[in-house]
Design a protein around this motif. Structure first.
Motif, mmCIF file in Angstrom:
data_model
loop_
_atom_site.group_PDB
_atom_site.id
_atom_site.type_symbol
_atom_site.label_atom_id
_atom_site.label_comp_id
_atom_site.label_asym_id
_atom_site.label_seq_id
_atom_site.Cartn_x
_atom_site.Cartn_y
_atom_site.Cartn_z
ATOM 1 N N GLN A 53 -9.149 -6.642 5.070
ATOM 2 C CA GLN A 53 -8.903 -8.078 4.971
ATOM 3 C C GLN A 53 -9.007 -8.751 6.339
ATOM 4 N N LEU A 54 -8.394 -8.164 7.349
ATOM 5 C CA LEU A 54 -8.413 -8.776 8.679
ATOM 6 C C LEU A 54 -9.788 -8.677 9.336
ATOM 7 N N THR A 55 -10.479 -7.572 9.109
ATOM 8 C CA THR A 55 -11.843 -7.442 9.633
ATOM 9 C C THR A 55 -12.725 -8.535 9.048
ATOM 10 N N GLN A 56 -12.619 -8.759 7.743
ATOM 11 C CA GLN A 56 -13.417 -9.808 7.101
ATOM 12 C C GLN A 56 -12.991 -11.189 7.586
ATOM 13 N N MET A 57 -11.698 -11.367 7.795
ATOM 14 C CA MET A 57 -11.188 -12.650 8.290
ATOM 15 C C MET A 57 -11.782 -12.978 9.662
ATOM 16 N N VAL A 58 -11.835 -11.976 10.548
ATOM 17 C CA VAL A 58 -12.418 -12.178 11.879
ATOM 18 C C VAL A 58 -13.911 -12.479 11.752
ATOM 19 N N ARG A 59 -14.620 -11.716 10.931
ATOM 20 C CA ARG A 59 -16.063 -11.943 10.744
ATOM 21 C C ARG A 59 -16.328 -13.365 10.206
ATOM 22 N N ASP A 60 -15.544 -13.793 9.222
ATOM 23 C CA ASP A 60 -15.708 -15.136 8.658
ATOM 24 C C ASP A 60 -15.426 -16.203 9.709
ATOM 25 N N PHE A 61 -14.359 -16.002 10.487
ATOM 26 C CA PHE A 61 -14.019 -16.951 11.547
ATOM 27 C C PHE A 61 -15.176 -17.072 12.539
ATOM 28 N N LEU A 62 -15.688 -15.941 12.995
ATOM 29 C CA LEU A 62 -16.772 -15.964 13.979
ATOM 30 C C LEU A 62 -18.034 -16.619 13.425
ATOM 31 N N ALA A 63 -18.308 -16.421 12.150
ATOM 32 C CA ALA A 63 -19.475 -17.058 11.523
ATOM 33 C C ALA A 63 -19.291 -18.573 11.458
ATOM 34 N N ASP A 64 -18.032 -19.023 11.309
ATOM 35 C CA ASP A 64 -17.749 -20.455 11.186
ATOM 36 C C ASP A 64 -17.528 -21.162 12.522
ATOM 37 N N VAL A 65 -17.286 -20.426 13.594
ATOM 38 C CA VAL A 65 -17.003 -21.038 14.900
ATOM 39 C C VAL A 65 -18.088 -22.034 15.321
ATOM 40 N N PRO A 66 -19.377 -21.723 15.195
ATOM 41 C CA PRO A 66 -20.393 -22.685 15.654
ATOM 42 C C PRO A 66 -20.356 -24.037 14.939
ATOM 43 N N LYS A 67 -19.731 -24.115 13.785
ATOM 44 C CA LYS A 67 -19.643 -25.388 13.054
ATOM 45 C C LYS A 67 -18.723 -26.379 13.756
ATOM 46 N N GLY A 68 -17.812 -25.861 14.593
ATOM 47 C CA GLY A 68 -16.896 -26.726 15.323
ATOM 48 C C GLY A 68 -15.893 -27.435 14.425
ATOM 49 N N ASP A 69 -15.591 -26.856 13.282
ATOM 50 C CA ASP A 69 -14.657 -27.442 12.320
ATOM 51 C C ASP A 69 -13.215 -27.127 12.718
ATOM 52 N N ARG A 70 -12.444 -28.151 12.976
ATOM 53 C CA ARG A 70 -11.051 -27.982 13.398
ATOM 54 C C ARG A 70 -10.261 -27.134 12.391
ATOM 55 N N LYS A 71 -10.510 -27.328 11.105
ATOM 56 C CA LYS A 71 -9.781 -26.616 10.059
ATOM 57 C C LYS A 71 -9.955 -25.094 10.198
ATOM 58 N N VAL A 72 -11.137 -24.648 10.595
ATOM 59 C CA VAL A 72 -11.406 -23.218 10.785
ATOM 60 C C VAL A 72 -10.466 -22.645 11.846
ATOM 61 N N PHE A 73 -10.346 -23.342 12.967
ATOM 62 C CA PHE A 73 -9.482 -22.901 14.060
ATOM 63 C C PHE A 73 -8.006 -23.046 13.680
ATOM 64 N N ASP A 74 -7.694 -24.136 12.989
ATOM 65 C CA ASP A 74 -6.319 -24.405 12.576
ATOM 66 C C ASP A 74 -5.811 -23.313 11.636
ATOM 67 N N ASN A 75 -6.653 -22.850 10.739
ATOM 68 C CA ASN A 75 -6.271 -21.783 9.797
ATOM 69 C C ASN A 75 -6.168 -20.418 10.471
ATOM 70 N N PHE A 76 -7.011 -20.159 11.442
ATOM 71 C CA PHE A 76 -7.076 -18.841 12.079
ATOM 72 C C PHE A 76 -5.922 -18.620 13.051
ATOM 73 N N PHE A 77 -5.610 -19.623 13.860
ATOM 74 C CA PHE A 77 -4.588 -19.488 14.895
ATOM 75 C C PHE A 77 -3.260 -20.097 14.439
ATOM 76 N N ALA A 78 -2.161 -19.355 14.650
ATOM 77 C CA ALA A 78 -0.817 -19.849 14.345
ATOM 78 C C ALA A 78 -0.433 -20.930 15.358
ATOM 79 N N GLU A 79 0.532 -21.733 14.995
ATOM 80 C CA GLU A 79 1.001 -22.805 15.882
ATOM 81 C C GLU A 79 1.508 -22.254 17.212
ATOM 82 N N ASP A 80 2.074 -21.045 17.186
ATOM 83 C CA ASP A 80 2.676 -20.462 18.393
ATOM 84 C C ASP A 80 1.775 -19.428 19.074
ATOM 85 N N VAL A 81 0.476 -19.527 18.861
ATOM 86 C CA VAL A 81 -0.458 -18.553 19.442
ATOM 87 C C VAL A 81 -0.448 -18.608 20.970
ATOM 88 N N ILE A 82 -0.635 -17.449 21.556
ATOM 89 C CA ILE A 82 -0.858 -17.317 22.996
ATOM 90 C C ILE A 82 -2.247 -16.705 23.137
#
Length: 178
Positions: A53-82
């Motif tokens: 599940q997490l491997t696919q989540m990372v792959r999906d995130f990386l595929a979506d990064v070039p779109k520059g969609d805030r929602k993609v980043f908002d869903n991937f990273f927690a509010e308290d991310v470092i």
């Protein structure tokens, strides 16, 4: 004669136990019950499912990064991310979100993929390590850059998100190795 009786008794005991030893009844972990063995297999299955599940989540995130969609980043990273970038600079989620458009403008042709995954699951937490491969067009030439990334995920409210991320640029001489 006493010696022979004791020795004979010991030999008899060993001979009597041989079939049990060879069949695994008295194996090293003989204290593990069938229920405990099933739970262990079940935990392994759960860890394997989390890894997938997490491997696919990372792959999906990386595929979506070039779109520059805030929602993609908002869903991937927690509010308290470092997040520690490959330059050593540490940023929070607000900074990640703020830089979405900046990165897209600086690297408009960049695409990302990942390989060499290692996932360690710990219930509702997991550590994911992989090689990130960035393909980019620089001055009309195709360029590939490699990074080692380690992310710590936590499951909150039935949703996995990154709470810590470390990106390290891999030197060109060793970049090709996953």
């Amino acid at each position: 004669m006493k010696y022979m009786k004791r020795r004979g008794l010991k030999l008899f005991a060993v001979a009597a136990l041989l079939p049990a030893i060879s069949s695994g009844i008295l194996a090293h972990n003989s204290s593990i019950t069938p229920a405990a063995q099933a739970a262990s297999v079940s935990a392994q299955d759960k860890d394997t499912a989390i890894a997938g599940q997490l491997t696919q989540m990372v792959r999906d995130f990386l595929a979506d990064v070039p779109k520059g969609d805030r929602k993609v980043f908002d869903n991937f990273f927690a509010e308290d991310v470092i997040y520690t970038r490959s330059t050593g600079v540490t940023v929070d989620k607000a900074e990640i979100i703020k830089n979405i458009g900046v990165r897209a403008a600086n690297e408009p042709q960049a695409t990302f993929e990942a390989d060499g995954f290692t996932v360690h699951a710990y219930g509702d937490a997991a550590v994911v390590n992989f090689r990130l491969v960035m393909h980019n067009l620089v001055d009309g030439k195709q360029q590939t850059t490699y990074f080692r990334n380690t992310g710590t995920f936590i499951k909150r409210n039935a949703k996995w998100q990154v709470i810590a991320w470390q990106a390290t640029r891999v030197p060109e001489a060793t970049g090709a190795k996953p």
